[in-house]
Design a protein around this motif. Sequence first.
Motif, PDB file in Angstrom:
ATOM      1  N   ASP A   1      -1.996  -3.133 -14.593  1.00  0.00           N
ATOM      2  CA  ASP A   1      -3.124  -3.366 -13.683  1.00  0.00           C
ATOM      3  C   ASP A   1      -4.458  -3.327 -14.428  1.00  0.00           C
ATOM      4  OD1 ASP A   1      -1.379  -3.631 -11.567  1.00  0.00           O
ATOM      5  OD2 ASP A   1      -1.728  -1.606 -10.789  1.00  0.00           O
ATOM      6  N   GLN A   2      -4.600  -2.397 -15.361  1.00  0.00           N
ATOM      7  CA  GLN A   2      -5.841  -2.304 -16.137  1.00  0.00           C
ATOM      8  C   GLN A   2      -6.045  -3.556 -16.991  1.00  0.00           C
ATOM      9  OE1 GLN A   2      -8.207   0.190 -15.905  1.00  0.00           O
ATOM     10  NE2 GLN A   2      -6.939   0.761 -14.169  1.00  0.00           N
ATOM     11  N   LEU A   3      -4.984  -4.056 -17.601  1.00  0.00           N
ATOM     12  CA  LEU A   3      -5.089  -5.279 -18.404  1.00  0.00           C
ATOM     13  C   LEU A   3      -5.434  -6.482 -17.529  1.00  0.00           C
ATOM     14  CD1 LEU A   3      -2.096  -4.854 -20.867  1.00  0.00           C
ATOM     15  CD2 LEU A   3      -4.533  -4.678 -21.401  1.00  0.00           C
ATOM     16  N   ASN A   4      -4.837  -6.551 -16.342  1.00  0.00           N
ATOM     17  CA  ASN A   4      -5.148  -7.653 -15.428  1.00  0.00           C
ATOM     18  C   ASN A   4      -6.595  -7.597 -14.965  1.00  0.00           C
ATOM     19  OD1 ASN A   4      -2.614  -8.825 -15.563  1.00  0.00           O
ATOM     20  ND2 ASN A   4      -1.841  -7.739 -13.769  1.00  0.00           N
ATOM     21  N   ARG A   5      -7.087  -6.404 -14.687  1.00  0.00           N
ATOM     22  CA  ARG A   5      -8.491  -6.277 -14.275  1.00  0.00           C
ATOM     23  C   ARG A   5      -9.439  -6.693 -15.396  1.00  0.00           C
ATOM     24  NH1 ARG A   5      -8.714  -0.644 -10.882  1.00  0.00           N
ATOM     25  NH2 ARG A   5      -7.476  -1.410  -9.142  1.00  0.00           N
ATOM     26  N   ALA A   6      -9.098  -6.299 -16.617  1.00  0.00           N
ATOM     27  CA  ALA A   6      -9.940  -6.667 -17.757  1.00  0.00           C
ATOM     28  C   ALA A   6      -9.940  -8.177 -17.979  1.00  0.00           C
ATOM     29  CB  ALA A   6      -9.454  -5.958 -19.020  1.00  0.00           C
ATOM     30  N   ALA A   7      -8.834  -8.827 -17.605  1.00  0.00           N
ATOM     31  CA  ALA A   7      -8.734 -10.275 -17.757  1.00  0.00           C
ATOM     32  C   ALA A   7      -9.308 -11.011 -16.552  1.00  0.00           C
ATOM     33  CB  ALA A   7      -7.277 -10.681 -17.952  1.00  0.00           C
ATOM     34  N   GLY A   8      -9.744 -10.255 -15.541  1.00  0.00           N
ATOM     35  CA  GLY A   8     -10.348 -10.867 -14.360  1.00  0.00           C
ATOM     36  C   GLY A   8      -9.348 -11.282 -13.306  1.00  0.00           C
ATOM     37  N   LYS A   9      -8.115 -10.833 -13.419  1.00  0.00           N
ATOM     38  CA  LYS A   9      -7.096 -11.165 -12.424  1.00  0.00           C
ATOM     39  C   LYS A   9      -7.137 -10.136 -11.314  1.00  0.00           C
ATOM     40  CE  LYS A   9      -3.946 -13.181 -15.782  1.00  0.00           C
ATOM     41  NZ  LYS A   9      -2.599 -13.065 -16.378  1.00  0.00           N
ATOM     42  N   ARG A  10      -6.815 -10.580 -10.116  1.00  0.00           N
ATOM     43  CA  ARG A  10      -6.776  -9.671  -8.980  1.00  0.00           C
ATOM     44  C   ARG A  10      -5.439  -8.959  -8.930  1.00  0.00           C
ATOM     45  NH1 ARG A  10      -8.812 -12.003  -3.512  1.00  0.00           N
ATOM     46  NH2 ARG A  10     -10.552 -10.601  -3.598  1.00  0.00           N
ATOM     47  N   ALA A  11      -5.444  -7.762  -8.428  1.00  0.00           N
ATOM     48  CA  ALA A  11      -4.203  -7.012  -8.251  1.00  0.00           C
ATOM     49  C   ALA A  11      -3.415  -7.637  -7.114  1.00  0.00           C
ATOM     50  CB  ALA A  11      -4.520  -5.556  -7.926  1.00  0.00           C
ATOM     51  N   SER A  12      -2.114  -7.698  -7.277  1.00  0.00           N
ATOM     52  CA  SER A  12      -1.290  -8.274  -6.227  1.00  0.00           C
ATOM     53  C   SER A  12      -1.175  -7.281  -5.078  1.00  0.00           C
ATOM     54  CB  SER A  12       0.098  -8.625  -6.767  1.00  0.00           C
ATOM     55  OG  SER A  12       0.743  -7.459  -7.204  1.00  0.00           O
ATOM     56  N   ARG A  13      -1.058  -7.826  -3.888  1.00  0.00           N
ATOM     57  CA  ARG A  13      -0.920  -6.991  -2.705  1.00  0.00           C
ATOM     58  C   ARG A  13       0.440  -7.238  -2.090  1.00  0.00           C
ATOM     59  NH1 ARG A  13      -6.683  -7.423   0.407  1.00  0.00           N
ATOM     60  NH2 ARG A  13      -7.815  -6.169  -1.084  1.00  0.00           N
ATOM     61  N   VAL A  14       1.036  -6.190  -1.612  1.00  0.00           N
ATOM     62  CA  VAL A  14       2.319  -6.291  -0.939  1.00  0.00           C
ATOM     63  C   VAL A  14       2.115  -5.825   0.487  1.00  0.00           C
ATOM     64  CG1 VAL A  14       4.679  -5.430  -0.865  1.00  0.00           C
ATOM     65  CG2 VAL A  14       3.583  -5.865  -3.064  1.00  0.00           C
ATOM     66  N   THR A  15       2.555  -6.643   1.432  1.00  0.00           N
ATOM     67  CA  THR A  15       2.475  -6.293   2.839  1.00  0.00           C
ATOM     68  C   THR A  15       3.881  -6.251   3.389  1.00  0.00           C
ATOM     69  OG1 THR A  15       0.349  -7.419   3.036  1.00  0.00           O
ATOM     70  CG2 THR A  15       1.525  -6.931   5.078  1.00  0.00           C
ATOM     71  N   ARG A  16       4.246  -5.137   3.984  1.00  0.00           N
ATOM     72  CA  ARG A  16       5.572  -4.996   4.557  1.00  0.00           C
ATOM     73  C   ARG A  16       5.445  -4.949   6.074  1.00  0.00           C
ATOM     74  NH1 ARG A  16       6.817  -1.085  -0.044  1.00  0.00           N
ATOM     75  NH2 ARG A  16       7.882  -2.483  -1.491  1.00  0.00           N
ATOM     76  N   LEU A  17       6.234  -5.745   6.735  1.00  0.00           N
ATOM     77  CA  LEU A  17       6.243  -5.764   8.179  1.00  0.00           C
ATOM     78  C   LEU A  17       7.528  -5.125   8.664  1.00  0.00           C
ATOM     79  CD1 LEU A  17       5.023  -9.423   8.718  1.00  0.00           C
ATOM     80  CD2 LEU A  17       3.662  -7.353   8.770  1.00  0.00           C
ATOM     81  N   ARG A  18       7.418  -4.416   9.760  1.00  0.00           N
ATOM     82  CA  ARG A  18       8.592  -3.729  10.298  1.00  0.00           C
ATOM     83  C   ARG A  18       8.669  -3.988  11.785  1.00  0.00           C
ATOM     84  NH1 ARG A  18       8.630   2.057  11.724  1.00  0.00           N
ATOM     85  NH2 ARG A  18      10.716   2.368  12.492  1.00  0.00           N
ATOM     86  N   HIS A  19       9.830  -4.333  12.234  1.00  0.00           N
ATOM     87  CA  HIS A  19      10.055  -4.545  13.657  1.00  0.00           C
ATOM     88  C   HIS A  19      10.957  -3.429  14.147  1.00  0.00           C
ATOM     89  CE1 HIS A  19      11.281  -5.961  17.453  1.00  0.00           C
ATOM     90  NE2 HIS A  19      11.040  -7.235  17.275  1.00  0.00           N
ATOM     91  N   ALA A  20      10.531  -2.697  15.168  1.00  0.00           N
ATOM     92  CA  ALA A  20      11.309  -1.550  15.621  1.00  0.00           C
ATOM     93  C   ALA A  20      11.584  -1.612  17.116  1.00  0.00           C
ATOM     94  CB  ALA A  20      10.570  -0.266  15.275  1.00  0.00           C
ATOM     95  N   GLY A  21      11.926  -2.771  17.592  1.00  0.00           N
ATOM     96  CA  GLY A  21      12.233  -2.860  19.013  1.00  0.00           C
ATOM     97  C   GLY A  21      13.133  -4.041  19.319  1.00  0.00           C
ATOM     98  N   LYS A  22      13.506  -4.145  20.583  1.00  0.00           N
ATOM     99  CA  LYS A  22      14.380  -5.243  21.004  1.00  0.00           C
ATOM    100  C   LYS A  22      13.624  -6.545  21.142  1.00  0.00           C
ATOM    101  CE  LYS A  22      17.603  -2.468  23.671  1.00  0.00           C
ATOM    102  NZ  LYS A  22      18.181  -2.279  25.009  1.00  0.00           N
ATOM    103  N   GLY A  23      12.374  -6.460  21.351  1.00  0.00           N
ATOM    104  CA  GLY A  23      11.595  -7.668  21.607  1.00  0.00           C
ATOM    105  C   GLY A  23      11.638  -8.005  23.088  1.00  0.00           C
ATOM    106  N   VAL A  24      10.934  -9.007  23.470  1.00  0.00           N
ATOM    107  CA  VAL A  24      10.879  -9.371  24.899  1.00  0.00           C
ATOM    108  C   VAL A  24      11.455 -10.734  25.083  1.00  0.00           C
ATOM    109  CG1 VAL A  24       9.359  -9.720  26.864  1.00  0.00           C
ATOM    110  CG2 VAL A  24       8.824  -7.995  25.151  1.00  0.00           C
TER     111      VAL A  24
END
Length: 69
Positions: free
Chosen positions: A46-69
Amino acid sequence: MAYTQNDLTALERAIAGAQLEVQYGDKRVRFRSLDELERARNFVRDQLNRAAGKRASRVTRLRHAGKGV
């Protein structure tokens, strides 16, 4: 401390060889676990990527905890 590509390579080689000790120039570091070593590798990457001007990757996790409608 400014990290180099050689530092990242040393960490990756240690992970690949399941070694807990890494040498940075004239210093030798012993990690407590493989997990700690992987966290160090991710931090250096991450430090090397920041020094090179690259953005840190983001991870988004979605969770479904129901039967739905």
